[in-house]
Scaffold this motif. Sequence first.
Motif, PDB file in Angstrom:
ATOM      1  N   UNK A   1     -35.132 -29.551 -14.396  1.00 56.50           N
ATOM      2  CA  UNK A   1     -36.298 -28.747 -14.710  1.00 56.50           C
ATOM      3  C   UNK A   1     -36.198 -28.304 -16.158  1.00 56.50           C
ATOM      4  N   UNK A   2     -37.330 -28.213 -16.813  1.00 53.19           N
ATOM      5  CA  UNK A   2     -37.394 -27.803 -18.208  1.00 53.19           C
ATOM      6  C   UNK A   2     -38.678 -27.015 -18.423  1.00 53.19           C
ATOM      7  N   UNK A   3     -38.750 -26.316 -19.547  1.00 48.44           N
ATOM      8  CA  UNK A   3     -39.943 -25.521 -19.852  1.00 48.44           C
ATOM      9  C   UNK A   3     -40.072 -25.349 -21.358  1.00 48.44           C
ATOM     10  N   UNK A   4     -41.301 -25.069 -21.795  1.00 52.95           N
ATOM     11  CA  UNK A   4     -41.511 -24.752 -23.208  1.00 52.95           C
ATOM     12  C   UNK A   4     -42.852 -24.043 -23.358  1.00 52.95           C
ATOM     13  N   UNK A   5     -43.027 -23.383 -24.497  1.00 53.24           N
ATOM     14  CA  UNK A   5     -44.234 -22.611 -24.785  1.00 53.24           C
ATOM     15  C   UNK A   5     -45.296 -23.523 -25.382  1.00 53.24           C
ATOM     16  N   UNK A   6     -46.527 -23.399 -24.866  1.00 53.91           N
ATOM     17  CA  UNK A   6     -47.638 -24.209 -25.378  1.00 53.91           C
ATOM     18  C   UNK A   6     -48.822 -23.304 -25.706  1.00 53.91           C
ATOM     19  N   UNK A   7     -49.819 -23.809 -26.435  1.00 57.99           N
ATOM     20  CA  UNK A   7     -51.018 -23.011 -26.689  1.00 57.99           C
ATOM     21  C   UNK A   7     -51.671 -22.531 -25.392  1.00 57.99           C
ATOM     22  N   UNK A   8     -52.347 -21.410 -25.493  1.00 56.71           N
ATOM     23  CA  UNK A   8     -52.987 -20.811 -24.335  1.00 56.71           C
ATOM     24  C   UNK A   8     -54.451 -21.187 -24.208  1.00 56.71           C
ATOM     25  N   UNK A   9     -55.241 -20.370 -23.505  1.00 61.28           N
ATOM     26  CA  UNK A   9     -56.658 -20.679 -23.283  1.00 61.28           C
ATOM     27  C   UNK A   9     -57.394 -20.949 -24.595  1.00 61.28           C
ATOM     28  N   UNK A  10     -58.239 -21.979 -24.579  1.00 59.15           N
ATOM     29  CA  UNK A  10     -59.009 -22.408 -25.749  1.00 59.15           C
ATOM     30  C   UNK A  10     -58.130 -22.754 -26.942  1.00 59.15           C
TER      31      UNK A  10
ATOM     32  N   UNK B   1     -37.361 -18.742 -22.413  1.00 58.78           N
ATOM     33  CA  UNK B   1     -38.515 -19.632 -22.420  1.00 58.78           C
ATOM     34  C   UNK B   1     -39.338 -19.577 -23.701  1.00 58.78           C
ATOM     35  N   UNK B   2     -39.581 -18.409 -24.248  1.00 58.03           N
ATOM     36  CA  UNK B   2     -40.532 -18.260 -25.338  1.00 58.03           C
ATOM     37  C   UNK B   2     -39.976 -18.861 -26.631  1.00 58.03           C
ATOM     38  N   UNK B   3     -40.684 -19.870 -27.129  1.00 57.22           N
ATOM     39  CA  UNK B   3     -40.317 -20.585 -28.356  1.00 57.22           C
ATOM     40  C   UNK B   3     -38.926 -21.196 -28.273  1.00 57.22           C
ATOM     41  N   UNK B   4     -38.526 -21.532 -27.048  1.00 56.75           N
ATOM     42  CA  UNK B   4     -37.275 -22.256 -26.804  1.00 56.75           C
ATOM     43  C   UNK B   4     -37.574 -23.401 -25.830  1.00 56.75           C
ATOM     44  N   UNK B   5     -36.576 -24.290 -25.675  1.00 54.59           N
ATOM     45  CA  UNK B   5     -36.747 -25.475 -24.840  1.00 54.59           C
ATOM     46  C   UNK B   5     -35.561 -25.526 -23.876  1.00 54.59           C
ATOM     47  N   UNK B   6     -35.628 -24.782 -22.751  1.00 52.90           N
ATOM     48  CA  UNK B   6     -34.498 -24.712 -21.813  1.00 52.90           C
ATOM     49  C   UNK B   6     -34.537 -25.809 -20.750  1.00 52.90           C
ATOM     50  N   UNK B   7     -33.337 -26.217 -20.306  1.00 52.57           N
ATOM     51  CA  UNK B   7     -33.167 -27.229 -19.276  1.00 52.57           C
ATOM     52  C   UNK B   7     -32.183 -26.723 -18.224  1.00 52.57           C
ATOM     53  N   UNK B   8     -32.357 -27.239 -17.008  1.00 49.30           N
ATOM     54  CA  UNK B   8     -31.357 -27.058 -15.964  1.00 49.30           C
ATOM     55  C   UNK B   8     -31.236 -28.361 -15.195  1.00 49.30           C
ATOM     56  N   UNK B   9     -29.997 -28.814 -14.983  1.00 54.95           N
ATOM     57  CA  UNK B   9     -29.722 -30.046 -14.241  1.00 54.95           C
ATOM     58  C   UNK B   9     -28.829 -29.741 -13.047  1.00 54.95           C
TER      59      UNK B   9
ATOM     60  N   UNK C   1     -40.783 -24.707 -31.069  1.00 58.44           N
ATOM     61  CA  UNK C   1     -39.583 -24.361 -30.302  1.00 58.44           C
ATOM     62  C   UNK C   1     -38.398 -24.462 -31.249  1.00 58.44           C
ATOM     63  N   UNK C   2     -37.542 -23.442 -31.238  1.00 58.23           N
ATOM     64  CA  UNK C   2     -36.465 -23.368 -32.222  1.00 58.23           C
ATOM     65  C   UNK C   2     -35.100 -23.782 -31.679  1.00 58.23           C
ATOM     66  N   UNK C   3     -34.928 -23.743 -30.368  1.00 55.60           N
ATOM     67  CA  UNK C   3     -33.620 -24.057 -29.785  1.00 55.60           C
ATOM     68  C   UNK C   3     -33.782 -24.834 -28.488  1.00 55.60           C
TER      69      UNK C   3
END
Length: 414
Positions: free
Chosen positions: A229-238, A215-223, A76-78
């Motif tokens: 709530x927050x979100x980030x990109x993680x590895x997928x299946x397998x 969302x993609x390769x970022x780390x967004x928040x909302x308060x 995640x870059x930002x």
Amino acid sequence: MAHLQPKNIVIVGGSLGGLFLGVALKQLRKNLNIRILEKNPTQLLHDQGAGVVAAGDVQEFFQRHDRTHTPLAVTSHQRLYLDRKGNVIDREDKQQHMTSWDLLYHVLRANFDTIDSEYAKAPEPMDNEGTAVYRHGHQVGDVDVDAGTPLVIHTTTADGQSESFEADLLIGADGPSSTIRKLIDPSVKRTYAGYVAWRGTVPETSVSSSARDVFVEKFPFFHTSGCQILAYTIPGPNGTVEPGKRLLNWVWYVNYAADSPEHVDLMTDKEGKRHHITLPPGGIRDGVWTKQKERAREILPPQFAELVEKTEVPFVQAITDVISPRAVLERDGRVVLSGDALAGFRPHTAASTNQAALDAMLLAEAVGRIVDGEDREQVLGEWERRVVQYAREGQRSGVEMGQRSQFGEHPLRG
């Protein structure tokens, strides 16, 4: 105590914390006999779709100990902070590494007891690695810790049989509700913090371009009031980290007063069973999930509301606090706690997995020193001071962040 050599080691808890320990101890290459006891009756634990922030000690652990050389993380870059309309109100360039529970688990199993999977292939054996055994379906019922007699762990198997194991060192790595901690020091209590984390994942290609932008390769928040709530990109299946095949992992903290009608309703599953810590995937009743998606549309930025709406199998985890004043529980230094069993961090710290990795590396180093002839009491005392200090700081930090997020005024409230 100085001459008691920890050659036979039992680790209670077969999730990430126990596996960190097992791998680090095995790779001392001192012919140790290491046995992990896991209460879950299935040979492999099942993924709950949980994202993990791979902080510094997690990265260091895998650099040292992962002999499969599996790619582990998405960068995640930002960090972004959104307002209610979905506009970015603050931006910080900051690199963080995001992975998933299931990928870490399977890579650790490949390294510990040579379990091959689509995630990772087991490496070739090493000289002097001793034995590494993972026993599932073993619930610990009691531990004999009488001085002058062998340490004995009594378990009940999944089919109701009794089985016992002797150990020179017993490590409780069995989570915030640790059975080992309860047996030795029942005064330590796990308490509910007044809110839960709703969690879920969505394929990155399933959301709109406006959602992917934040969302993609970022780390967004909302308060907002009583909500983060927050979100980030993680590895997928397998465990794939290939762009277009990854997942968007989200965590939504929502307040529920203890034992309130809303809290009881939330934690009661489709079969009518009430849960107190985790409501697993597939357990949330349709009406409860429908109301939560409606709430998402009412109060969240549209990008986050979309992510919640498109989640097929959410789950819920209660946020709790627990910390033991001691990591060494028994006067002869034969019973110790590690990771979440020592201190359960609130997830705002993104440090629970980091604690488990750090504790494991430090304990393996201590065990190696003891096997090489150093004084057991002195070495474990040094280890305990370091890990307890880390535990106290992390636990305190998590409480402060959680209280500000859920019951205070966040400075970047949207």
